[in-house]
Each structure stands twice: as structure tokens, then as C-alpha cells.
Design a protein around this motif. Structure first.
Motif, PDB file in Angstrom:
ATOM      1  N   GLY A   1      53.310  22.099 -38.243  1.00  0.00           N
ATOM      2  CA  GLY A   1      53.544  21.011 -39.195  1.00  0.00           C
ATOM      3  C   GLY A   1      52.490  19.932 -39.118  1.00  0.00           C
ATOM      4  N   LEU A   2      52.863  18.732 -39.548  1.00  0.00           N
ATOM      5  CA  LEU A   2      51.913  17.626 -39.637  1.00  0.00           C
ATOM      6  C   LEU A   2      51.466  17.122 -38.273  1.00  0.00           C
ATOM      7  CD1 LEU A   2      53.730  15.710 -42.487  1.00  0.00           C
ATOM      8  CD2 LEU A   2      51.471  16.746 -42.678  1.00  0.00           C
TER       9      LEU A   2
ATOM     10  N   GLN B   1      57.729  19.862 -28.004  1.00  0.00           N
ATOM     11  CA  GLN B   1      57.065  21.154 -27.895  1.00  0.00           C
ATOM     12  C   GLN B   1      57.315  21.999 -29.136  1.00  0.00           C
ATOM     13  OE1 GLN B   1      55.145  19.934 -25.321  1.00  0.00           O
ATOM     14  NE2 GLN B   1      54.968  22.126 -24.916  1.00  0.00           N
ATOM     15  N   SER B   2      58.533  21.975 -29.613  1.00  0.00           N
ATOM     16  CA  SER B   2      58.844  22.736 -30.828  1.00  0.00           C
ATOM     17  C   SER B   2      58.171  22.120 -32.047  1.00  0.00           C
ATOM     18  CB  SER B   2      60.360  22.802 -31.039  1.00  0.00           C
ATOM     19  OG  SER B   2      60.910  21.516 -31.318  1.00  0.00           O
ATOM     20  N   LEU B   3      58.073  20.806 -32.063  1.00  0.00           N
ATOM     21  CA  LEU B   3      57.435  20.117 -33.194  1.00  0.00           C
ATOM     22  C   LEU B   3      55.963  20.488 -33.312  1.00  0.00           C
ATOM     23  CD1 LEU B   3      57.698  17.833 -35.405  1.00  0.00           C
ATOM     24  CD2 LEU B   3      56.933  16.258 -33.620  1.00  0.00           C
TER      25      LEU B   3
ATOM     26  N   VAL C   1      63.928  15.552 -25.065  1.00  0.00           N
ATOM     27  CA  VAL C   1      62.844  14.998 -25.887  1.00  0.00           C
ATOM     28  C   VAL C   1      61.600  15.878 -25.789  1.00  0.00           C
ATOM     29  CG1 VAL C   1      61.237  13.056 -26.084  1.00  0.00           C
ATOM     30  CG2 VAL C   1      63.692  12.631 -25.811  1.00  0.00           C
ATOM     31  N   TRP C   2      61.275  16.309 -24.575  1.00  0.00           N
ATOM     32  CA  TRP C   2      60.067  17.123 -24.402  1.00  0.00           C
ATOM     33  C   TRP C   2      60.220  18.485 -25.081  1.00  0.00           C
ATOM     34  CZ3 TRP C   2      55.451  15.745 -23.905  1.00  0.00           C
ATOM     35  CH2 TRP C   2      54.448  16.636 -23.498  1.00  0.00           C
TER      36      TRP C   2
ATOM     37  N   VAL D   1      64.164  13.612 -37.132  1.00  0.00           N
ATOM     38  CA  VAL D   1      64.577  14.178 -35.851  1.00  0.00           C
ATOM     39  C   VAL D   1      66.099  14.173 -35.813  1.00  0.00           C
ATOM     40  CG1 VAL D   1      64.439  13.977 -33.348  1.00  0.00           C
ATOM     41  CG2 VAL D   1      62.480  13.298 -34.767  1.00  0.00           C
ATOM     42  N   PRO D   2      66.723  15.338 -35.795  1.00  0.00           N
ATOM     43  CA  PRO D   2      68.190  15.372 -35.852  1.00  0.00           C
ATOM     44  C   PRO D   2      68.823  14.889 -34.544  1.00  0.00           C
ATOM     45  CG  PRO D   2      67.307  17.589 -35.572  1.00  0.00           C
ATOM     46  CD  PRO D   2      66.123  16.682 -35.798  1.00  0.00           C
TER      47      PRO D   2
END
Length: 448
Positions: A349-350, A342-344, A337-338, A295-296
Motif C-alpha cells: 500500500g501507500l 508489519q502487515s501494513l 502494534v508491531w 486502523v481498525p
């Protein structure tokens, strides 16, 4: 043979209060002296346990400690009857009474470090109770923790228990909050990942300047030896001292791992690339494929991570190979953070799904979803050897919620801790709890 990661969640104790005892824990300090709601705290924790059980995950419960700890107060010079000890401590040394009433054992990620049988030399599951030497109110936990774990995992054919490390600064041990295990399958050999904040003897490792580094390299190495771990199955990494000074008091506030995946903040570690390469290589040696999600800081700052407890989440494997992230409501309330979450989850992805839980009572005292659980990887035979009274079922959930409703107060302030009746309430509740969980005599008042 099937194998499982079982989450044993800490049951919040009847004396849950906001004592502000944990220097370096931003939430603990910022909510100090507010009134707490022990009943709500316990019910919130039980609701999470029930939800995970209903999702199909193996779920257990770990009993709280007896509080106030009158025996600890006696060791500090207070005498008389139990009531007199409490009354005198309240009058002469209120901070010591507050510490002796702490319900911090709810955060069972600090209870112990656990190594599965697939990793250990003797093929048993090994437990080392954490000495929690950095904070007085937590350092008094490990004797009862050891008895409770012994009652839960009693079969010596399958389980081995070690006493806490020496209670000195050089061997400060905070348990599984600084320990993660990576593996292809829970029943297969894996790589155990120990994160430390400082070295007690090697000055080459930098240390934080503001807040204490609670876990030492030497403590992590000692636990690995006690558990009979192979050198090729262990990786040690140093936590970034700059993030410790920003309130990241444990690794589980800045990183979480499960299976073959590490989910971490860009600033979490020192020598990150070397660490990732070592994890990848050692996991590959046992047939695993290590994967990491960084997480950048441009998306989520360390301050955002600390305030939302994004990384103090539970990363759970689902049957289809994807992962579920269990987060506190504070993540949803934090816009940055939210947005990241949401993008994650939409990226394919995993991590495919995020579930939000209300754990406000715990969060205000500095503990999120990951703090509340101790992970124990077990095969079918070992799971069958666990005390069945501590495995969550619908009937057990019903019994425990009724027990909380019966015994817990819905408001607790610092002045209430001076009430000797609170000790009697706690002991009555815990005596009944040991019968519900089939633990036998594990508390000092039951033994002495």
C-alpha cells in the motif's frame, strides 16, 4: 518552482524533567517524579533530526524556552533576586516552580498553527502561536515562541505572524497538534483540516467527561480567519470525546496526515464518514485525490495506540510517491502494534516502510516523533528567506551536539529544580544557542 514540507524539530531544553504536569496525558502522569536525563533527551532529538536530513528531507530546528521562567513566578507574587524567587517558590509552592521549569516547549507541534502561502488570501505563510491555555506550564510559552518564530521567519514579504488567541477557555488552542494539511503538492492549494475536542458555545457537540478537551471549534475557526483561508479549503472535524477520556489529548495521538493521505484510528473522530467525504470532495476541487488508511480497533486498541504512540508518528512523502512512517521504539515493543505495522508495510500500500527511533526521554513525558516537529510547507523562494541558521546541516548538527554535551546535565530530579545555579546554566546555554542559530535576542534575559 519546487516546494517542500520542512520539519522544524524542537530542541529539548536543559530543564527537561518529569513533572507530571499534563492531566489527560497518560505518559506524563505515569512517569511523574522520576529522574530525567536532559542531555540524553536532547541528543535523542538531534539524532532524529540528523537522520531525516541524511534521508534527504528538509529539516530545521526550533530553540527551547528559558526555564525556569522567573518572570512568571514574579507575576505570581514571588519577589527578590532571581535566586530568591526560585528559593522562595521551592519552599512555598513547589508545584509552581516545577511548572515554571517545564521543558514542554520541545513539543513544537503545539507551538503554532501554520498555513502555507498557497492557501492564504495574501499569498504569505501565516503563523499563529498557540495560547496553550489548558495547562498553566504551557500557557506561558507563546510570548517567547512568537519571538523565536519571528526570528526564524522574519521576511515580512513572505511570512505573517499573529499573536496567540485570547487566553480564555473558549479559545483554547493547541496549535498544529490538532491541524493537518492535505494537498497534491506542497506548493499547491490544499485543504486544511482542523480537529477540535469541544465547542465553547454550541451545546450540540458532546464533550469528554473525564479529561479536558483542549482545542475548541471556535479557536480553530479564529485561526482560519486570521490566516485568510477559503471556506472551500477548510474542513472541521470533532475528535471522539470517548478517546479523549482514554488519554488522546490531541488529535496527533490518534491520527496523522500528509500529502493526500490520512492515517487514523477507527475511533478517532465523530461522524467519520461525513468528514472523509468532505475531505475527499474539497481536495478533489483543487486537483487532489484524498486517500485514507483506517486502523481498525480489532487490530490496535485505543489503549495500544496511546501507549505506543503509533499515530504520533511522522508520515513522510518519498520521491517515488510512497510514504515512510517514523515511529518511536514503543511501537516495536508493543506486539499488536508491531504486527499491524508489519502487515501494513508488506501489503504494497501507500506506507511502504517504517523506521524506528529511540525517543524514550520524550516519550516518558508524553511526546513522540510528531509532537517534536512543526511542519512548514515552503516553496523555494520562501525556504531561501528562512533564517539559514536554523536549517539543519552536518556542521550545525555537530555544533548542537557539542553544545548539549557542554551545557546539559545528565540527571535532573525535582529537588534539582530548586537550585538557582540551574537558571544560570540555562541562560548561559541559551545565550550561546542564539549565536549558533543566529536568532538574535529572543529570550527575556537578553531583552530586559
Amino acid at each position: 518552482m519546487k516546494s517542500y514540507e520542512v520539519n522544524f524539530d524542537g530542541l529539548v531544553g536543559p530543564t527537561h524533567n518529569y513533572g507530571g504536569l499534563s492531566y489527560g496525558n497518560v505518559a506524563s502522569q505515569s512517569n511523574s517524579q522520576q529522574s530525567s536525563n536532559p542531555k540524553e533527551a536532547a541528543l535523542q532529538g538531534l539524532a532524529k533530526m540528523k537522520a531525516l536530513m541524511e534521508m534527504g528531507f528538509q529539516q530545521g530546528v526550533l530553540a527551547p524556552q528559558e526555564r525556569p521562567d522567573v518572570a512568571a513566578l514574579r507575576r505570581l507574587g514571588f519577589s527578590g533576586t532571581d535566586a530568591q524567587v526560585i528559593e522562595r517558590a521551592a519552599k512555598e509552592a513547589m508545584p509552581l516552580l516545577v511548572a515554571s521549569c517545564s521543558a514542554s516547549s520541545m513539543w513544537v507541534a503545539n507551538a503554532a498553527t501554520v498555513s502555507p502561502s498557497a492557501d492564504t488570501a495574501d499569498g504569505r505563510v501565516h503563523f499563529t502561536a498557540a495560547n496553550l491555555n489548558c495547562k498553566y506550564h504551557r500557557s506561558i510559552e507563546h510570548p517567547t515562541t512568537s519571538r523565536v518564530l519571528g526570528a526564524m521567519f522574519a521576511d515580512q514579504q513572505h511570512f505573517a505572524h499573529h499573536a496567540a488567541l485570547p487566553a480564555v477557555a473558549q479559545f483554547g488552542d493547541e496549535g498544529a497538534a490538532n491541524h493537518t494539511r492535505f494537498c497534491r503538492e506542497y506548493g499547491e492549494a490544499g485543504v486544511e483540516f482542523f480537529v477540535f475536542g469541544r465547542s465553547a458555545f454550541d451545546t450540540r457537540y458532546p464533550a469528554p467527561q473525564k479529561y479536558p478537551a483542549r482545542q475548541t471549534l471556535e479557536a480553530s475557526q479564529a485561526v482560519a480567519r486570521l490566516h485568510g483561508l477559503r471556506d472551500e479549503g477548510v474542513v472541521y472535524a470533532q475528535q471522539n470525546p470517548n478517546v479523549i477520556d482514554q488519554g488522546v489529548f490531541h488529535n496527533d495521538v490518534i491520527a496523522v496526515g500528509n500529502g493526500e493521505v490520512l492515517f487514523y484510528h477507527e475511533d478517532a473522530f465523530l461522524e467519520t464518514e461525513h468528514m472523509l467525504a468532505e475531505l475527499q470532495g474539497k481536495l478533489a476541487n483543487v486537483g487532489g485525490k484524498f486517500q485514507s488508511i483506517c486502523v481498525p480497533r480489532s487490530a490496535v486498541s485505543v489503549d495500544d495506540a496511546v501507549r505506543s504512540y503509533l499515530f504520533n508518528s511522522q508520515l513522510l512523502s518519498r520521491p517515488d510517491g510512497s510514504m515512510l512512517l517514523i515511529v518511536p521504539q514503543e511501537c516495536q515493543a508493543n506486539e499488536r502494534v508491531w504486527a499491524y505495522l508489519q502487515s501494513l508495510t508488506s501489503s504494497g500500500g501507500l506506507i511502504r516502510e517504517v523506521k524506528v527511533f529511540d525517543l524514550k526521554q520524550s516519550m516518558q513525558n508524553g511526546g513522540g516523533p510528531a509532537c517534536l516537529r512543526l511542519r512548514v510547507a515552503l516553496n523555494e523562494t520562501e525556504l531561501a528567506a528562512v533564517n539559514p541558521g536554523v536549517i539543519m546541516t552536518a556542521p550545525l548538527y555537530g555544533s548542537l551536539t557539542a553544545w548539549v554535551e557542554k551545557h546539559y546535565r545528565d540527571r535532573l530530579s525535582e529537588s534539582d529544580l530548586a537550585d538557582p545555579q540551574l537558571l544560570l546554566e540555562c541562560r548561559t546555554a541559551l545565550d550561546e544557542l542564539t549565536q549558533i542559530l543566529k536568532l538574535g535576542a529572543v529570550y527575556p534575559f537578553q531583552i530586559n
